[in-house]
Write a protein that holds these residues in place. Sequence first.
Motif, mmCIF file in Angstrom:
data_model
loop_
_atom_site.group_PDB
_atom_site.id
_atom_site.type_symbol
_atom_site.label_atom_id
_atom_site.label_comp_id
_atom_site.label_asym_id
_atom_site.label_seq_id
_atom_site.Cartn_x
_atom_site.Cartn_y
_atom_site.Cartn_z
ATOM 1 N N LEU A 289 0.818 -1.216 0.000
ATOM 2 C CA LEU A 289 0.000 0.000 0.000
ATOM 3 C C LEU A 289 0.851 1.265 0.000
ATOM 4 N N VAL A 290 1.951 1.277 0.773
ATOM 5 C CA VAL A 290 2.780 2.486 0.869
ATOM 6 C C VAL A 290 3.370 2.849 -0.494
ATOM 7 N N GLU A 291 3.799 1.838 -1.263
ATOM 8 C CA GLU A 291 4.325 2.105 -2.602
ATOM 9 C C GLU A 291 3.281 2.806 -3.468
ATOM 10 N N LYS A 292 2.029 2.369 -3.341
ATOM 11 C CA LYS A 292 0.959 2.979 -4.138
ATOM 12 C C LYS A 292 0.664 4.398 -3.649
ATOM 13 N N ILE A 293 0.756 4.611 -2.341
ATOM 14 C CA ILE A 293 0.516 5.950 -1.794
ATOM 15 C C ILE A 293 1.549 6.939 -2.328
ATOM 16 N N ILE A 294 2.835 6.572 -2.262
ATOM 17 C CA ILE A 294 3.860 7.533 -2.682
ATOM 18 C C ILE A 294 3.877 7.714 -4.207
ATOM 19 N N SER A 295 3.306 6.763 -4.951
ATOM 20 C CA SER A 295 3.195 6.918 -6.407
ATOM 21 C C SER A 295 2.005 7.791 -6.789
ATOM 22 N N LYS A 353 -3.766 -5.821 0.726
ATOM 23 C CA LYS A 353 -5.083 -6.163 1.263
ATOM 24 C C LYS A 353 -5.096 -6.112 2.790
ATOM 25 N N GLU A 354 -4.062 -6.706 3.416
ATOM 26 C CA GLU A 354 -3.982 -6.685 4.879
ATOM 27 C C GLU A 354 -3.783 -5.257 5.392
ATOM 28 N N ALA A 355 -3.053 -4.452 4.626
ATOM 29 C CA ALA A 355 -2.765 -3.082 5.054
ATOM 30 C C ALA A 355 -4.030 -2.233 5.119
ATOM 31 N N VAL A 356 -4.871 -2.304 4.084
ATOM 32 C CA VAL A 356 -6.093 -1.488 4.114
ATOM 33 C C VAL A 356 -7.041 -1.961 5.212
ATOM 34 N N GLN A 415 -7.508 8.310 -0.253
ATOM 35 C CA GLN A 415 -7.209 9.091 -1.465
ATOM 36 C C GLN A 415 -6.449 8.260 -2.492
ATOM 37 N N THR A 416 -5.619 7.344 -2.019
ATOM 38 C CA THR A 416 -4.872 6.476 -2.936
ATOM 39 C C THR A 416 -5.784 5.431 -3.570
ATOM 40 N N LEU A 417 -6.674 4.847 -2.789
ATOM 41 C CA LEU A 417 -7.563 3.803 -3.310
ATOM 42 C C LEU A 417 -8.452 4.319 -4.435
#
Length: 639
Positions: A289-295, A353-356, A415-417
């Motif tokens: 998830l963090v990779e997707k957030i910073i992207s 999935k576990e992160a969200v 916001q990332t999702l």
Amino acid sequence: MSASGVVSFTQQGWEQVLAKVKRAVVYLDTACAESLHWGCGSTCLLEAVGGPDCHLREFEPDAVGGGAKQPKAVFVLSCLLKGRNVEILRDIICRSHFQYCVVVTTVSHAVHLTANHVPAAAAAEMEGQQPVFEQLEEKLCEWMGNMNYTAEVFHVPLLLAPVAPHFALTPAFASLFPLLPQDVHLLNSARPDKRKLGSLGDVDATALTPELLLQIRCLVSGLSSLCEHLGVREECFAVGSLSRVIAADLANYTPAKNRKKTAAGRASVVFVDRTLDLTGAVGHHGDNLVEKIISALPQLPGHTNDVMVNVVELTALHTEEENYNVVAPGCLSQSNDTTAKALWEALLNTKHKEAVMEVRRHLVEAASRENLPIKMSMGRVTPGQLMSYIQLFKNNLKALMNHCGLLQLGLATAQTLKHPQTAKWDNFLAFERLLLQSIGESAMSVVLNQLLPMIKPVTQRTNEDYSPEELLILLIYIYSVTGELTVDKDLCEAEEKVKKALAQVFCEESELSPLLQKITDWDSSINLTFHKSKIAVDELFTSLRDIAGARSLLKQFKSVYVPGNHTHQVSRPHPSDYPLLILFVVGGITVSEVKMVKDLVASLKPGTQVIVLSTRLLKPLNIPELLFATDRLHPDLGF
């Protein structure tokens, strides 16, 4: 000697700074601000300054000076105290009313001697003395206008921005990136009277530019201070040409010799060039998830490793775009919030999935503790569901303050999702898997021909299509994963088709992005001719071929034995010999890679502690920015 040493190392350094800042105007450069941001948080600095007013300022040429009622200044700088850096310092002081100036530099006095061309033998005789700092103290008094005023200059190794207990970044070295074969030609042209370098394998410290060598020495000085804090004597290893230079410099760093004699612990320090594998950096297979957030989210201004989280939803303002800049953004680093920090570390170490689900659980528990009217819902986590929980805190100031850090991470997730970039992530992943299959079965020319129909001008692109920057990411992925190429007629023809298509797309862009401006060396697409664009794309493909051949020199690292006779086979030291492994990736690392390293060490060598360090946290778009930078050999050191 624990992995949390990166946190205590950073906090101990900042404690020395905080002891000096009471009632002061504090100037920080961006790298030091980022270290503070991740290590202690700006709140610690504001509390240490005290007083009703905020007196934090960025160290820059136009920085506001101190007024008549501001007699004290503290400058916290990650740069060498030399040249333009000292001129900025002088100008700020001369337009102020300071009577007491403190300058904290993250660069050791030994490195300042090197920067001032003091021979090693003469520098050794100055042990315990700090003439460079003492001379600057005199200058500070002169600029303040009275030699009886007080000036202090000292070194604190504020090298790291600790993202987690086992993972830290080096903001001052965010632009440091390994060399490519094309750089060998530039190095040779700068040394016409010396032996020509045949390849990157021939590059050593004597071949590098003075600026790059000095930048490496600044990094080595900081790493030596970290090893001193950890109480270890390090054994250095390297994979890659620039890493080899850095490892050799650390191994031979003169000021560290006494430390190494007395250190009780042992550690392996392994340096790795990022260019040996760019697929992990530009690929989308990291299920994190963090990779997707910073992207997805915009970069926090002045930072290389954090993002802006829109927090307007937590206010009474309407959520129109014009209100986004009215409220200061949130961020990912929550160094002073225990609960938020625990969630952040969980996000770094779990799959998407576990992160969200973990984000949802934390929000539900926080709302329950505040007795907010929460409606439980199970099943798939959606952005709307997360926002409904977050908005429960909106009109409850006490609950909002109690869980401010958690809410920022919750908003970042929501916001990332729902960000278009996240939907495109899966498209990238599908195409990368198709490429891997094609590369295994077909020639490189076939793979490039598959890419060709996807290169579309702006007038023909939909949101589903790839932008020019995204096409560069795919090309880097293709060339890095393929490895050393067999250059034949088919490859040259396929490359030429892709080059022409890309050059035409660059020309037809309505506006050139900062990356395309850098690549084409042109500010606007209006005056960008096809000829000029094609020259830029040809140079770009030179870099791509360099990437493909980056691992060709690795054969020299396959053996861990020194050749000898059968009766006396000598074994070299090995990174797994020691209880602490420090892995330093030169050129950046992704969150998924950090987790992979941590998990691999735990499974293959249980009991070994691991600290992962790198120059920056990477998202796919960072790689073309770093790869096509023109100042690799001549970093701007401020003088």
